[in-house]
Design a protein around this motif. Structure first.
Motif, PDB file in Angstrom:
ATOM      1  N   GLU A 146      -7.133  24.409  61.858  1.00  0.00           N
ATOM      2  CA  GLU A 146      -8.580  24.325  61.768  1.00  0.00           C
ATOM      3  C   GLU A 146      -8.903  23.296  60.481  1.00  0.00           C
ATOM      4  O   GLU A 146      -9.422  22.353  60.489  1.00  0.00           O
ATOM      5  CB  GLU A 146      -9.178  25.447  61.886  1.00  0.00           C
ATOM      6  N   GLU A 147      -8.092  23.700  59.606  1.00  0.00           N
ATOM      7  CA  GLU A 147      -8.283  22.980  58.076  1.00  0.00           C
ATOM      8  C   GLU A 147      -8.017  21.359  58.191  1.00  0.00           C
ATOM      9  O   GLU A 147      -8.787  20.557  57.799  1.00  0.00           O
ATOM     10  CB  GLU A 147      -7.229  23.658  57.226  1.00  0.00           C
ATOM     11  N   THR A 148      -6.821  21.119  59.021  1.00  0.00           N
ATOM     12  CA  THR A 148      -6.598  19.786  58.994  1.00  0.00           C
ATOM     13  C   THR A 148      -7.468  18.815  59.873  1.00  0.00           C
ATOM     14  O   THR A 148      -7.690  17.904  59.598  1.00  0.00           O
ATOM     15  CB  THR A 148      -4.957  20.008  59.670  1.00  0.00           C
ATOM     16  N   LEU A 149      -7.757  19.581  61.137  1.00  0.00           N
ATOM     17  CA  LEU A 149      -8.492  19.303  61.905  1.00  0.00           C
ATOM     18  C   LEU A 149     -10.092  18.615  61.300  1.00  0.00           C
ATOM     19  O   LEU A 149     -10.490  17.750  61.536  1.00  0.00           O
ATOM     20  CB  LEU A 149      -9.118  20.049  62.952  1.00  0.00           C
ATOM     21  N   ASN A 150     -10.538  19.635  60.526  1.00  0.00           N
ATOM     22  CA  ASN A 150     -11.799  19.372  59.856  1.00  0.00           C
ATOM     23  C   ASN A 150     -11.669  17.984  58.938  1.00  0.00           C
ATOM     24  O   ASN A 150     -12.549  17.261  58.600  1.00  0.00           O
ATOM     25  CB  ASN A 150     -12.254  20.235  58.850  1.00  0.00           C
ATOM     26  N   LYS A 151     -10.716  17.652  58.353  1.00  0.00           N
ATOM     27  CA  LYS A 151     -10.205  16.351  57.574  1.00  0.00           C
ATOM     28  C   LYS A 151      -9.984  15.314  58.322  1.00  0.00           C
ATOM     29  O   LYS A 151     -10.756  14.404  58.350  1.00  0.00           O
ATOM     30  CB  LYS A 151      -8.858  16.780  56.592  1.00  0.00           C
ATOM     31  N   LEU A 152      -9.142  15.506  59.542  1.00  0.00           N
ATOM     32  CA  LEU A 152      -8.917  14.450  60.251  1.00  0.00           C
ATOM     33  C   LEU A 152     -10.216  13.817  61.068  1.00  0.00           C
ATOM     34  O   LEU A 152     -10.456  12.678  61.203  1.00  0.00           O
ATOM     35  CB  LEU A 152      -8.012  14.797  61.431  1.00  0.00           C
ATOM     36  N   GLY A 153     -11.324  14.873  61.346  1.00  0.00           N
ATOM     37  CA  GLY A 153     -12.536  14.646  62.074  1.00  0.00           C
ATOM     38  C   GLY A 153     -13.291  13.772  61.264  1.00  0.00           C
ATOM     39  O   GLY A 153     -14.054  13.102  61.954  1.00  0.00           O
ATOM     40  N   GLN A 154     -13.229  13.680  59.982  1.00  0.00           N
ATOM     41  CA  GLN A 154     -14.097  12.843  59.308  1.00  0.00           C
ATOM     42  C   GLN A 154     -13.408  11.292  59.037  1.00  0.00           C
ATOM     43  O   GLN A 154     -14.281  10.449  58.746  1.00  0.00           O
ATOM     44  CB  GLN A 154     -14.028  13.385  57.812  1.00  0.00           C
ATOM     45  N   LEU A 155     -12.221  11.068  59.677  1.00  0.00           N
ATOM     46  CA  LEU A 155     -11.595   9.589  59.678  1.00  0.00           C
ATOM     47  C   LEU A 155     -11.240   9.256  60.920  1.00  0.00           C
ATOM     48  O   LEU A 155     -11.398   8.076  60.966  1.00  0.00           O
ATOM     49  CB  LEU A 155     -10.286  10.049  59.081  1.00  0.00           C
ATOM     50  N   VAL A 156     -11.529   9.883  61.923  1.00  0.00           N
ATOM     51  CA  VAL A 156     -11.327   9.308  63.545  1.00  0.00           C
ATOM     52  C   VAL A 156     -12.804   9.203  64.021  1.00  0.00           C
ATOM     53  O   VAL A 156     -13.719   9.942  63.801  1.00  0.00           O
ATOM     54  CB  VAL A 156     -10.420  10.087  64.257  1.00  0.00           C
ATOM     55  N   ASP A 157     -12.893   7.985  64.938  1.00  0.00           N
ATOM     56  CA  ASP A 157     -14.098   8.011  65.704  1.00  0.00           C
ATOM     57  C   ASP A 157     -13.839   8.462  67.154  1.00  0.00           C
ATOM     58  O   ASP A 157     -14.752   8.806  67.959  1.00  0.00           O
ATOM     59  CB  ASP A 157     -14.182   6.499  65.913  1.00  0.00           C
ATOM     60  N   PHE A 158     -12.706   8.425  67.676  1.00  0.00           N
ATOM     61  CA  PHE A 158     -12.434   8.987  69.143  1.00  0.00           C
ATOM     62  C   PHE A 158     -10.964   9.754  69.189  1.00  0.00           C
ATOM     63  O   PHE A 158     -10.123   9.290  68.499  1.00  0.00           O
ATOM     64  CB  PHE A 158     -12.563   7.859  70.151  1.00  0.00           C
ATOM     65  N   MET A 159     -10.856  10.554  70.315  1.00  0.00           N
ATOM     66  CA  MET A 159      -9.572  11.210  70.464  1.00  0.00           C
ATOM     67  C   MET A 159      -9.680  11.391  72.159  1.00  0.00           C
ATOM     68  O   MET A 159     -10.632  11.765  72.712  1.00  0.00           O
ATOM     69  CB  MET A 159      -9.501  12.423  69.829  1.00  0.00           C
ATOM     70  N   ASN A 160      -8.432  11.125  72.593  1.00  0.00           N
ATOM     71  CA  ASN A 160      -8.109  11.607  73.973  1.00  0.00           C
ATOM     72  C   ASN A 160      -7.151  12.964  73.958  1.00  0.00           C
ATOM     73  O   ASN A 160      -6.001  12.610  73.316  1.00  0.00           O
ATOM     74  CB  ASN A 160      -7.543  10.518  74.872  1.00  0.00           C
ATOM     75  N   VAL A 161      -7.883  13.769  74.152  1.00  0.00           N
ATOM     76  CA  VAL A 161      -6.845  15.309  74.017  1.00  0.00           C
ATOM     77  C   VAL A 161      -6.226  15.595  75.221  1.00  0.00           C
ATOM     78  O   VAL A 161      -6.647  15.952  76.140  1.00  0.00           O
ATOM     79  CB  VAL A 161      -7.900  16.367  73.448  1.00  0.00           C
ATOM     80  N   GLY A 162      -4.971  15.523  75.242  1.00  0.00           N
ATOM     81  CA  GLY A 162      -3.935  16.049  76.164  1.00  0.00           C
ATOM     82  C   GLY A 162      -3.845  17.501  76.456  1.00  0.00           C
ATOM     83  O   GLY A 162      -3.385  17.972  75.268  1.00  0.00           O
ATOM     84  N   ILE A 163      -4.347  17.885  77.511  1.00  0.00           N
ATOM     85  CA  ILE A 163      -4.363  19.544  77.771  1.00  0.00           C
ATOM     86  C   ILE A 163      -3.315  19.714  78.563  1.00  0.00           C
ATOM     87  O   ILE A 163      -3.342  19.467  79.851  1.00  0.00           O
ATOM     88  CB  ILE A 163      -5.792  19.959  78.310  1.00  0.00           C
ATOM     89  N   LYS A 164      -2.480  20.729  78.387  1.00  0.00           N
ATOM     90  CA  LYS A 164      -1.294  21.041  79.210  1.00  0.00           C
ATOM     91  C   LYS A 164      -1.763  22.095  80.443  1.00  0.00           C
ATOM     92  O   LYS A 164      -1.005  22.196  81.445  1.00  0.00           O
ATOM     93  CB  LYS A 164      -0.341  21.814  78.436  1.00  0.00           C
ATOM     94  N   GLY A 165      -2.770  22.741  80.151  1.00  0.00           N
ATOM     95  CA  GLY A 165      -3.454  23.837  81.031  1.00  0.00           C
ATOM     96  C   GLY A 165      -4.367  24.649  80.227  1.00  0.00           C
ATOM     97  O   GLY A 165      -4.585  24.716  79.037  1.00  0.00           O
ATOM     98  N   TYR A 166      -4.736  25.848  81.085  1.00  0.00           N
ATOM     99  CA  TYR A 166      -5.549  26.658  80.280  1.00  0.00           C
ATOM    100  C   TYR A 166      -4.790  27.895  79.796  1.00  0.00           C
ATOM    101  O   TYR A 166      -5.155  28.652  78.888  1.00  0.00           O
ATOM    102  CB  TYR A 166      -6.847  27.128  81.355  1.00  0.00           C
ATOM    103  N   SER A 167      -4.051  28.306  80.790  1.00  0.00           N
ATOM    104  CA  SER A 167      -3.285  29.501  80.391  1.00  0.00           C
ATOM    105  C   SER A 167      -2.220  29.382  79.448  1.00  0.00           C
ATOM    106  O   SER A 167      -1.830  28.238  78.980  1.00  0.00           O
ATOM    107  CB  SER A 167      -2.350  30.198  81.690  1.00  0.00           C
ATOM    108  N   ASP A 168      -1.963  30.409  78.553  1.00  0.00           N
ATOM    109  CA  ASP A 168      -0.846  30.459  77.566  1.00  0.00           C
ATOM    110  C   ASP A 168       0.568  30.128  78.291  1.00  0.00           C
ATOM    111  O   ASP A 168       1.345  29.437  77.654  1.00  0.00           O
ATOM    112  CB  ASP A 168      -0.690  31.916  76.730  1.00  0.00           C
ATOM    113  N   ARG A 169       0.581  30.338  79.609  1.00  0.00           N
ATOM    114  CA  ARG A 169       1.815  30.093  80.519  1.00  0.00           C
ATOM    115  C   ARG A 169       2.075  28.624  80.408  1.00  0.00           C
ATOM    116  O   ARG A 169       3.197  28.313  80.306  1.00  0.00           O
ATOM    117  CB  ARG A 169       1.914  30.544  81.879  1.00  0.00           C
ATOM    118  N   SER A 170       0.806  27.866  80.687  1.00  0.00           N
ATOM    119  CA  SER A 170       1.311  26.642  80.810  1.00  0.00           C
ATOM    120  C   SER A 170       1.592  25.803  79.251  1.00  0.00           C
ATOM    121  O   SER A 170       2.291  24.808  79.352  1.00  0.00           O
ATOM    122  CB  SER A 170       0.076  25.682  81.039  1.00  0.00           C
TER     123      SER A 170
END
Length: 588
Positions: A146-170
């Motif tokens: 969360e700490e890194t993301l808060n810093k990175l979020g100030q620098l980027v305009d867009f992201m495509n987030v690749g999600i492996k699945g919802y469950s922890d198993r995925s």
């Protein structure tokens, strides 16, 4: 010291470089390996990243390095994810920014490998790019702290987030303990005003998990696009995990109950790359398949609102002129170039990834890659590609052995074609309406076999093909239809679609539609078997080809396994060892 870039929190010291293998410790500070830089920088259209609701048709500079904190089966960029250096020459952030400005790009985007593995490098790139007025984004698994993301979020305009699945198993299957940080981070990014699109891998059997992903994204905002990536076993994953295009389309219909915008990738010919109004269902933006995980607008998307009054959330304006990538450039196609080199090296008996890396260094410049792109499209020219790779690998004798095997079979089919010709053929990929480009290897294999490829009439270019109308197919009335061995569709689905579209050719009526065995017609030396398969189907009972015998000889000589023990996948690299028999599973 503990790394704080991602949730793994690796301990890094003088003896350890962490999961990514890209960080080092100097004194009391963790830094990027000083030798790290960007391995490539190529202009691409934003839809090949892919992002569909952000500066449509915009031209961005795609960059990539090495390293990843995940370990996923079937990864399309396995070598880049490994963290191994693929080049002695890399680009610095300032050089990347200079390239972006020189080539009139709207911004820069990090793809292919995980930016968490290059966090400090990417941070420097983002700072310098923003200073020059460029947009900045990335494709990421988003496992940042969360700490890194808060810093990175100030620098980027867009992201495509690749999600492996919802469950922890995925996530556990990728060596990751939990999915929770990913959904937390998507919510944080959305609240920070970063443009977010999500992609989720759909493999057969994880339908319920993909639906849970859509529910979780909807809880953040139903306006966040969900891109469904139909799983293709490019690596060692079993082909049984690959859902059909029809199965994927059915799942997407279920996802629309939760989120407003659902898109389907890796599925040539699907209409689910289009944007439809979530209120009335009207078509708002039309796109077509454009290579692995990519799409291309059929026409500019100018108006982001529907006649019913519904407005689609899109950031930025549509580019006046659409940018088209050439050769291997753009999105994930560069990973296919890796695979093609790997496929030849495997047949030369070189199984060490470091040897692949050494060869890649010598051909990775854009000029050589463009030459390779042309070499792999013609049967005889492909022999020059084998010779090039064999010379770079210092294995000329083994290269000539492979060339000799292929050349002998080429002469056999050439003689057969001289006595039999005029058979009309249509070659498609995934859907009856997605025609492979006229100049591609598959259509050249048909022509070499003496067939008349109706695809040769198509003038429009695309990667790897284009959508056509049922009338084009009916008017040309092919005697035989082949479905690509790269991205296929089961025959029962194919015939159902033919009935749905009103395709009534002789090939359909006489059930002369054939799935080419996986990876037998493009991308690796197995295409010589695909050529013989095509010839055998064009001239049944008259070809004189014992395909079982030919396949067994090739597999024993170049893969060290009998053909009957080979388990197919979509990989250009090699089949795996198993008991699934290709030919008996692909007859109509």
């Amino acid at each position: 010291m503990q790394c704080n870039v991602c949730e793994f929190g690796c301990e890094i010291d003088e003896y350890s470089r962490g999961r990514c293998r890209t960080y080092v410790c100097t004194g009391d500070t963790i830094i990027q390996d000083p030798d790290m830089g960007y391995l490539g920088a190529y202009p691409v259209s934003i839809e090949t990243i892919p992002l569909l609701h952000y500066y449509p048709s915009g031209k961005f500079l795609q960059v990539f390095g090495t390293g990843c904190n995940f370990q996923c089966s079937g990864c399309v960029a396995r070598l880049l994810a490994s963290g191994k250096s693929l080049s002695s020459t890399t680009l610095t952030p300032s050089q990347v920014v200079e390239k972006a400005l020189q080539q009139d790009c709207l911004g820069v985007v990090s793809t292919l490998n995980e930016p968490a593995a290059n966090y400090y490098l990417f941070r420097d790139l983002a700072v310098q790019a923003k200073e020059k007025g460029l947009l900045v984004g990335c494709s990421t698994n988003c496992y940042f702290t969360e700490e890194t993301l808060n810093k990175l979020g100030q620098l980027v305009d867009f992201m495509n987030v690749g999600i492996k699945g919802y469950s922890d198993r995925s996530y556990i299957s990728c060596g990751v303990p939990s999915s929770a940080p990913v959904f937390r981070n998507i919510s944080l990014l959305f609240d920070m005003g970063v443009h977010v699109e999500t992609s989720v891998v759909y493999s057969r059997g994880n339908e319920a998990d993909v639906i849970k992903v859509a529910e979780a994204v909807s809880d953040i905002s139903p306006t966040i696009p969900v891109q469904v990536m139909r799983f293709i076993p490019f690596g060692d994953a079993p082909i049984e995990l690959e859902p059909s295009v029809g199965e994927a389309e059915s799942l997407c219909a279920d996802l629309r109950k939760y989120v407003d915008y659902v898109y389907l990738f890796n599925s040539p010919g699907t209409e689910l790359l289009n944007t439809y109004c979530p209120e009335c269902g009207s078509l708002l933006a039309e796109r077509e398949f454009y290579g692995p995980m990519g799409s291309r607008p059929v026409r500019p998307w100018i108006t982001y609102s529907c006649d019913c009054g519904k407005t689609v959330p899109v950031k930025g304006t549509t580019a006046v002129e659409r940018f088209n990538e050439e050769g291997f450039m753009g999105g994930y196609r560069i990973s296919r170039a890796f695979g093609m080199v790997h496929g030849v090296l495997t047949c030369l008996g070189i199984l060490d990834d470091s040897r692949l890396i050494d060869v890649w260094r010598e051909i990775s410049d854009s000029g050589t890659l463009m030459k390779v792109h042309h070499m792999i499209q013609q049967p005889y020219a492909y022999l020059d590609f084998v010779r090039l790779i064999a010379e770079r690998a210092n294995m000329p004798e083994k290269g000539e052995e492979l060339i000799s095997f292929i050349h002998t079979r080429l002469e056999l089919v050439k003689s057969l074609a001289a006595e039999n010709s005029g058979h009309k053929v249509y070659y498609c990929m995934g859907s009856p309406l997605f025609a492979l480009n006229a100049g591609r290897m598959e259509n050249n294999l048909v022509a070499f076999s003496g067939g008349l490829s109706i695809n040769k009439q198509l003038q429009k270019e695309g990667k790897p093909g284009i959508n056509v109308s049922p009338s084009f197919i009916n008017e040309n009335n092919p005697d035989t239809i082949f479905i690509s061995g790269f991205l296929s569709r089961p025959l029962d689905e194919f015939y159902t679609l033919c009935r749905q579209y009103g395709i009534e050719t002789d090939a359909v009526k006489q059930q002369r539609v054939y799935e080419v065995p996986p990876s037998w017609d493009f991308g690796n030396p197995r295409w010589i078997l695909g050529l013989m398969y095509i010839a055998d189907k064009l001239y049944p009972g008259n070809s004189g080809i014992d395909l079982e015998k030919e396949a067994d000889e090739f597999y024993r000589q170049f893969y060290g396994m009998p053909y009957g023990k080979a388990t197919p996948n979509r990989s250009f690299h090699r089949p795996t060892s198993g008991t699934w028999h290709v030919l008996r599973c692909t007859h109509a």
